[in-house]
Enzyme design. Structure first.
Site, PDB file in Angstrom:
ATOM      1  N   GLY A 129       0.705  -1.117   0.186  1.00 58.75           N
ATOM      2  CA  GLY A 129      -0.158   0.136  -0.062  1.00 58.75           C
ATOM      3  C   GLY A 129       0.936   1.311   0.065  1.00 58.75           C
ATOM      4  O   GLY A 129       2.013   1.010   0.688  1.00 58.75           O
ATOM      5  N   HIS A 142       5.359  -9.581   7.552  1.00 52.12           N
ATOM      6  CA  HIS A 142       5.072  -8.163   7.001  1.00 52.12           C
ATOM      7  C   HIS A 142       6.123  -7.265   6.809  1.00 52.12           C
ATOM      8  O   HIS A 142       6.311  -6.183   6.923  1.00 52.12           O
ATOM      9  CB  HIS A 142       4.008  -7.442   7.860  1.00 52.12           C
ATOM     10  CG  HIS A 142       2.981  -6.513   7.178  1.00 52.12           C
ATOM     11  ND1 HIS A 142       1.757  -6.976   6.821  1.00 52.12           N
ATOM     12  CD2 HIS A 142       3.425  -5.105   6.890  1.00 52.12           C
ATOM     13  CE1 HIS A 142       1.252  -5.848   6.523  1.00 52.12           C
ATOM     14  NE2 HIS A 142       2.071  -4.845   6.164  1.00 52.12           N
ATOM     15  N   ASP A 185       7.431 -14.114   1.794  1.00 54.82           N
ATOM     16  CA  ASP A 185       8.228 -12.794   1.738  1.00 54.82           C
ATOM     17  C   ASP A 185       8.482 -12.279   3.331  1.00 54.82           C
ATOM     18  O   ASP A 185       8.418 -13.136   4.075  1.00 54.82           O
ATOM     19  CB  ASP A 185       7.199 -11.530   1.022  1.00 54.82           C
ATOM     20  CG  ASP A 185       6.271 -11.054   2.201  1.00 54.82           C
ATOM     21  OD1 ASP A 185       6.596 -10.899   3.162  1.00 54.82           O
ATOM     22  OD2 ASP A 185       5.319 -10.616   1.463  1.00 54.82           O
TER      23      ASP A 185
HETATM   24  C1  FNR Z   1       4.057  -3.335   3.033  1.00 55.49           C
HETATM   25  N1  FNR Z   1       3.210  -4.740   3.251  1.00 55.49           N
HETATM   26  C2  FNR Z   1       1.705  -4.812   2.865  1.00 55.49           C
HETATM   27  N2  FNR Z   1       1.082  -5.899   2.995  1.00 55.49           N
HETATM   28  C3  FNR Z   1      -0.178  -6.108   2.821  1.00 55.49           C
HETATM   29  O1  FNR Z   1      -0.628  -7.238   2.840  1.00 55.49           O
HETATM   30  N3  FNR Z   1      -0.710  -5.078   2.378  1.00 55.49           N
HETATM   31  C4  FNR Z   1      -0.379  -3.925   2.384  1.00 55.49           C
HETATM   32  O2  FNR Z   1      -0.980  -2.895   1.783  1.00 55.49           O
HETATM   33  C5  FNR Z   1       1.267  -3.764   2.672  1.00 55.49           C
HETATM   34  N4  FNR Z   1       1.687  -2.391   2.614  1.00 55.49           N
HETATM   35  C6  FNR Z   1       3.014  -2.289   2.867  1.00 55.49           C
HETATM   36  C7  FNR Z   1       3.531  -1.034   2.630  1.00 55.49           C
HETATM   37  C8  FNR Z   1       4.810  -0.828   2.784  1.00 55.49           C
HETATM   38  C9  FNR Z   1       5.469   0.465   2.306  1.00 55.49           C
HETATM   39  C10 FNR Z   1       5.710  -2.092   2.844  1.00 55.49           C
HETATM   40  C11 FNR Z   1       7.181  -1.904   2.969  1.00 55.49           C
HETATM   41  C12 FNR Z   1       5.109  -3.406   3.036  1.00 55.49           C
HETATM   42  C13 FNR Z   1       3.942  -5.740   3.346  1.00 55.49           C
HETATM   43  C14 FNR Z   1       4.630  -6.502   2.059  1.00 55.49           C
HETATM   44  O3  FNR Z   1       3.359  -6.977   1.513  1.00 55.49           O
HETATM   45  C15 FNR Z   1       5.794  -7.507   2.402  1.00 55.49           C
HETATM   46  O4  FNR Z   1       5.174  -8.324   3.430  1.00 55.49           O
HETATM   47  C16 FNR Z   1       6.715  -7.010   3.136  1.00 55.49           C
HETATM   48  O5  FNR Z   1       7.193  -5.678   2.230  1.00 55.49           O
HETATM   49  C17 FNR Z   1       8.236  -7.795   3.067  1.00 55.49           C
HETATM   50  O6  FNR Z   1       9.177  -7.174   3.552  1.00 55.49           O
HETATM   51  P1  FNR Z   1      10.286  -6.578   2.725  1.00 55.49           P
HETATM   52  O7  FNR Z   1      11.031  -7.689   2.283  1.00 55.49           O
HETATM   53  O8  FNR Z   1       9.900  -5.552   1.996  1.00 55.49           O
HETATM   54  O9  FNR Z   1      11.332  -6.258   3.876  1.00 55.49           O
END
Ligand code: FNR
Length: 402
Positions: free
Chosen positions: A109, A293, A323
């Site tokens: 997001g 997350h 992830d």
């Molecule tokens: C996320 N993530 C996330 N997950 C989800 O299910 N819905 C969402 O809207 C979001 N939004 C979001 C915003 C930002 C800025 C980040 C960095 C992450 C979590 C994402 O899907 C995922 O689990 C993580 O980004 C994995 O960690 P790394 O590898 O990015 O550190």
């Protein structure tokens, strides 16, 4: 196409390095970073100060976020020689669909805010279309899910659901996702309340509370009925209603309703305990998404990678998406060897988006796939099926450069 032709095509991922070397020979050096460290450093300078803490920050003192990354260093890949690995096949199958590569774009997001011009969800979907790498589109989006789905063209997309407290609204999101052509619903379980994020608190910035990335809500007929007036008339009231509906914890009691709400594959995101994976599979869930997350929600936890093998075993042959901490093609190979069906890229593509829009995301994805492909070639694991725990050895923490 014969199986060997398909493998020849797939082995093209590694050719990205040839493209880069030949362009350099003609005098043009790459203008996008080749390492994650440089990508992160340059994106940190490029992202607006109100968005950067939200993207880069983690929960608490960031322990879990760092541990996610460091956990990959506890595994080493054992090279095998004299294997015919001239042609590789990195394709994988998920929910009956063959994917050209074993990576996907994790839901993020606020990617909408990360691209210059402010339409990062569409820019990311175009990168998915250009690479064939599937995208999981977040509930929080600058552009409505229908537009994101259209930009994906033939590349598979999944819709990530933050399940609203109002079931009619949740069902409306799900049926819109079905009509838009998404191939599955990913329900995020670990984010019904925002984790304690000091970086965001210091910047006083939570984009959704500032009214950003709410297009899926404000474009929804059920949401508009609940609001009782067009969102444009009183944007603050719309944001407050979003916040009230967002704060909703999904529990085991809700699963049969969610299951009955869609015929699409249903995937639960945030599962780290094998008992939760087992119970989810027993409840008719199609896929498990092992993730913490990215350490943004609960600090002090285990690295997600440490949870992966037990979750894979408990999932009993069901797809396991993974992830958290994936920064390179090497990490992708290790997660696949530990049993992931497909591996999610999060922050790295977000940084690519901040630096180069669609081209930046394409560059990050192609670089990861090239590194994974070349690694599998050199180490003698020509297909994803060849990557099993037997390809790995645990490395003493004394070797850990972190
Ligand atoms: C996320 N993530 C996330 N997950 C989800 O299910 N819905 C969402 O809207 C979001 N939004 C979001 C915003 C930002 C800025 C980040 C960095 C992450 C979590 C994402 O899907 C995922 O689990 C993580 O980004 C994995 O960690 P790394 O590898 O990015 O550190």
């Amino acid at each position: 196409m014969t199986e060997s032709d398909a493998r020849a095509d797939a082995s093209a991922f590694g050719n990205y390095q040839n493209e880069i070397y030949s362009t350099s020979l003609q005098g043009t050096l790459p203008n996008l970073p080749m390492s994650f460290a440089e990508l992160e450093a340059r994106a940190t300078r490029a992202l607006p100060p109100t968005v950067l803490p939200y993207v880069a920050g983690g929960a608490g003192d960031g322990y879990t976020q760092r541990a996610n990354v460091a956990a990959f260093n506890h595994w080493g890949i054992m090279p095998r020689m004299l294997v015919d690995a001239a042609k590789r096949d990195l394709s994988t199958e998920m929910f009956g669909t063959r994917m050209a590569s074993p990576i996907f774009l994790a839901p993020v997001g606020t990617i909408g805010l990360c691209a210059q011009g402010g339409h990062g969800d569409l820019a990311t979907a175009r990168a998915a279309a250009a690479t064939g790498v599937p995208m999981i589109a977040s509930t929080f989006s600058v552009d409505p899910m229908e537009d994101v789905a259209a930009a994906l063209e033939d590349t598979p997309g999944f819709f990530q659901l933050f399940t609203p407290a109002d079931r009619e609204l949740a069902e409306s999101f799900i049926s819109r996702a079905e009509r838009a052509g998404f191939k599955g619903i990913v329900v995020t379980l670990d984010t019904w309340v925002t984790g304690w994020r000091p970086d965001n608190l210091e910047a006083g910035a939570l984009p959704q509370m500032q009214g950003h990335c709410l297009a899926n809500y404000t474009s929804d007929p059920v949401f508009r009925d609940l609001l009782g007036q067009p969102p444009e008339r009183d944007p603050r009231a719309a944001v407050e209603l979003c916040a009230r509906l967002f704060a909703n914890q999904v529990t085991w009691r809700d699963l049969s309703w969610l299951r009955s709400a869609t015929r699409l594959p249903l995937i639960l995101k945030g599962i780290c305990h094998p008992d939760d994976a087992r119970r989810a599979v027993d409840a008719g869930i199609d896929g498990i998404y092992c993730s913490n997350h990215g350490g943004r929600q609960a600090n002090g936890g285990l690295p997600a990678l440490a949870c992966l093998p037990d979750v894979v075993e408990a999932a009993d042959g069901h797809a396991v998406l993974f992830d958290s901490g994936v920064r390179s093609g090497t990490d992708v190979v290790k997660a696949l060897a530990l049993g992931a069906t497909a591996v999610g890229v999060g922050r790295p593509y977000t940084y690519g988006l901040a630096l180069g829009g669609t081209d930046g995301v394409v560059h990050v994805l192609r670089s990861m796939l090239a590194e994974a492909d070349l690694l599998m070639a050199i180490d003698g694991y020509p297909t994803v099926r060849d990557l099993t725990p037997a390809a790995l050895r645990s490395v003493s923490p004394a070797w850990d450069p972190w």
